[in-house]
Design an enzyme around this catalytic site. Structure first.
Site, PDB file in Angstrom:
ATOM      1  N   LEU A   1      39.766  41.233  42.654  1.00 42.60           N
ATOM      2  CA  LEU A   1      38.334  41.502  42.724  1.00 42.60           C
ATOM      3  C   LEU A   1      38.020  42.454  41.574  1.00 42.60           C
ATOM      4  CD1 LEU A   1      37.698  42.053  46.557  1.00 42.60           C
ATOM      5  CD2 LEU A   1      37.265  40.000  45.206  1.00 42.60           C
ATOM      6  N   ASP A   2      36.872  42.237  40.919  1.00 44.34           N
ATOM      7  CA  ASP A   2      36.554  43.097  39.787  1.00 44.34           C
ATOM      8  C   ASP A   2      36.134  44.492  40.251  1.00 44.34           C
ATOM      9  OD1 ASP A   2      33.844  42.973  40.501  1.00 44.34           O
ATOM     10  OD2 ASP A   2      33.489  41.222  39.260  1.00 44.34           O
ATOM     11  N   LEU A   3      35.854  45.358  39.303  1.00 44.98           N
ATOM     12  CA  LEU A   3      35.641  46.778  39.575  1.00 44.98           C
ATOM     13  C   LEU A   3      34.571  47.032  40.632  1.00 44.98           C
ATOM     14  CD1 LEU A   3      36.241  49.755  38.705  1.00 44.98           C
ATOM     15  CD2 LEU A   3      34.369  49.500  37.066  1.00 44.98           C
TER      16      LEU A   3
ATOM     17  N   THR B   1      33.153  44.813  42.767  1.00 40.45           N
ATOM     18  CA  THR B   1      33.178  43.962  43.956  1.00 40.45           C
ATOM     19  C   THR B   1      33.972  44.652  45.060  1.00 40.45           C
ATOM     20  OG1 THR B   1      33.059  41.982  42.582  1.00 40.45           O
ATOM     21  CG2 THR B   1      33.784  41.688  44.846  1.00 40.45           C
TER      22      THR B   1
ATOM     23  N   ARG C   1      29.561  35.510  40.110  1.00 50.33           N
ATOM     24  CA  ARG C   1      28.518  36.117  39.275  1.00 50.33           C
ATOM     25  C   ARG C   1      28.004  35.123  38.226  1.00 50.33           C
ATOM     26  NH1 ARG C   1      28.412  41.719  40.046  1.00 50.33           N
ATOM     27  NH2 ARG C   1      30.217  42.542  41.174  1.00 50.33           N
TER      28      ARG C   1
END
Length: 337
Positions: free
Chosen positions: A117-119, A121, A205
């Site tokens: 998961l990105d920063l 999320t 996104r």
């Protein structure tokens, strides 16, 4: 995308196992991550640098990764972790940002994440000590749905929404069909649920940007059969072994692990329909306290009935006696003048 074969050939099994595969099972990282470590010269055997991921080994004895000894593979385990926003899914971040692994309890073994998961999320991340299990869960062939709750700004294009539901190509990247369910529109903000099966880089996104929405909050709710539920931010909980084997049955069966048959719930008895009253239960277990209360209530009802009967009889008798004793009023005679 072509899938790599995970089965061992007879020759490979007799001489050992590929080092990349064995180190993945030992929790060093995914097989691809281990291959990158080998290319970087980080993996050694008895002090000698391993140069190819095809090297066959029978155990992790004498194997080091970046100077750290590698333990023998343990049985596969899985944890659910509620990732808060503001942490990256990596052991080392070049920019020095906080990682999820720094926040994990000290008693956990070395684990790797199933996907990322990105920063910004938040939500569910699966953690495991087995790189092969992680890889199996991530494969599109496994077919697991990842569901997200999304808050986005703007108004979506209905035509493009239908496109991403069927699968679309954006900037040369092919995205498979996704599931989209629109929620409430709050002024310029919209809540929706998105389900994907691949998990490409920033996929949700980019897909929503394509339809005209800017994501302002992204929460992963589930990954395959595993749900975030009410797990608090930053909390981690282990999945029970039997549940893990049942939910990942194909993986463990292919590995030769005996998985118990799933117990089916007993069928519920059919309820009778209609207006007939249920028959009173007979021969049931005695309940002295209940029986005592019922006797007391019956006695109180009988006593009340007797008092009412006595009062009614008394009133009736009083009326009769007053009628018999009542004398006729005397007649008045006129006075003489």
């Amino acid at each position: 995308m072509t899938e790599e074969k995970t089965e061992d050939t007879p020759q490979e099994t007799s001489k050992g196992e590929r080092i990349a595969k064995l180190l993945a099972r030992a929790g060093v990282g995914s097989r691809r991550a281990v291959e990158r470590m080998i290319e970087a010269g980080m993996v050694k055997q008895h002090g000698r640098v391993i140069t190819t991921p095809a090297t066959l080994i029978t155990s992790t004895e004498g194997i080091t990764v970046d100077g750290m000894k590698v333990k023998e593979p343990e049985p596969a385990r899985l944890w659910l972790y509620h990732k808060p926003p503001g942490r990256v899914t990596s052991y080392h971040d070049p920019e020095g940002r906080p990682t999820i692994f720094e926040a994990l309890p000290a008693h956990l073994p070395r684990v790797i994440s199933v996907g990322r998961l990105d920063l910004n999320t938040e939500g569910l991340i699966l953690l495991t000590n087995d790189g092969e299990l992680s890889r199996w869960m991530e494969l599109p062939a496994t077919g697991w749905l990842r569901s997200y709750k999304v808050r986005a700004h703007g108004r979506p294009s209905k035509r493009k929404l239908e496109e991403i539901k069927e699968g679309v190509t954006i900037d040369g990247v092919v995205y498979r069909e996704v599931e989209v369910e629109l929620g409430e529109q709050e002024k310029s903000n919209l809540w929706l649920t998105v389900g994907i099966r691949e998990g490409k880089n920033r996929e949700v996104r980019k897909l929503l940007e394509y339809v005209g929405l800017q994501v302002t909050r992204l929460i992963r709710l589930s990954y395959g059969p595993f749900d975030l539920g009410k797990l608090e931010r930053g909390a981690v909980v282990e999945v029970e072994k039997d549940a893990l084997h049942q939910l990942c049955r194909p993986f463990f069966v292919a590995r030769g692990v005996e998985v118990a048959e799933e117990k089916k719930p007993a069928p519920k008895p059919k309820q009778k329909t209609g207006w007939a009253r249920a028959k009173p239960k007979t021969g049931g277990r005695a309940n002295p306290r209940r029986d005592s209360k019922q006797r007391q209530k019956a006695a109180a009802d009988a006593s009340l009935a007797k008092r009412i009967e006595r009062k009614s009889a008394t009133r009736a008798a009083g009326k009769q006696s007053s009628g018999a004793q009542r004398k006729p009023a005397p007649t008045r005679t006129p006075r003489k003048k």
